[in-house]
Design a protein around this motif. Structure first.
Motif, PDB file in Angstrom:
ATOM      1  N   SER A 115       0.823  -1.205   0.000  1.00  0.00           N
ATOM      2  CA  SER A 115       0.000   0.000   0.000  1.00  0.00           C
ATOM      3  C   SER A 115       0.861   1.261   0.000  1.00  0.00           C
ATOM      4  N   LYS A 119       0.992   4.083  -2.966  1.00  0.00           N
ATOM      5  CA  LYS A 119       0.709   5.492  -2.659  1.00  0.00           C
ATOM      6  C   LYS A 119       1.874   6.392  -3.067  1.00  0.00           C
ATOM      7  N   PRO A 127      -8.760   6.681  -3.918  1.00  0.00           N
ATOM      8  CA  PRO A 127      -9.081   5.329  -3.453  1.00  0.00           C
ATOM      9  C   PRO A 127     -10.542   4.982  -3.686  1.00  0.00           C
TER      10      PRO A 127
END
Length: 132
Positions: A115, A119, A127
């Motif tokens: 994650s 990002k 998202p």
């Protein structure tokens, strides 16, 4: 530019054969190990140095660039060539075992690292709402 700087620039150009992009996508933190492949006779001393360092232990692209005192892009191109010849490989690691997870299921640490990487690569991504 001083004479030594010009010589170093030409040396980097010669090492990569004028290439400016590696064939493989490699991050600074990509870890490499020596593989079973062999170097051809046309490979330079830098290829041998990279292999020797990776035979000692696993090394990241950034670490190799620092130890060789070469630009990261040059090292990525050389590493890419070594991956093509299978003289270097990317080690396959298993996710951390966490109590309470199914065997083979990704750990929370692995998911958190994934994650964070996504990002960082796409900071402006929107998202999706969670289902359910």
């Amino acid at each position: 530019m001083n004479e030594g700087g010009r010589e170093e620039y030409v040396r980097a150009y010669a090492l990569t054969g004028g290439r400016t992009q590696p064939q493989h996508i490699l991050a600074l933190e990509t870890v490499l190990v020596a593989g079973a492949g062999r170097l051809g006779p046309a490979h330079s001393h830098e290829y041998e140095e990279i292999l020797a360092l990776c035979r000692e232990r696993r090394r990241s692209v950034a670490e190799l660039a620092g130890l060789l005192a070469r630009p990261v892009t040059v090292v990525k191109i050389l590493v890419s060539d070594l991956l093509d010849s299978e003289a270097l490989t990317l080690p396959v690691t298993t996710p951390y075992d966490v109590a309470g997870t199914e065997p083979g299921a990704p750990s929370m640490q692995l998911l958190a690292a994934l994650s964070a990487g996504l990002k960082r690569k796409w900071p402006d991504a929107v998202p999706y709402r969670r289902a359910g």
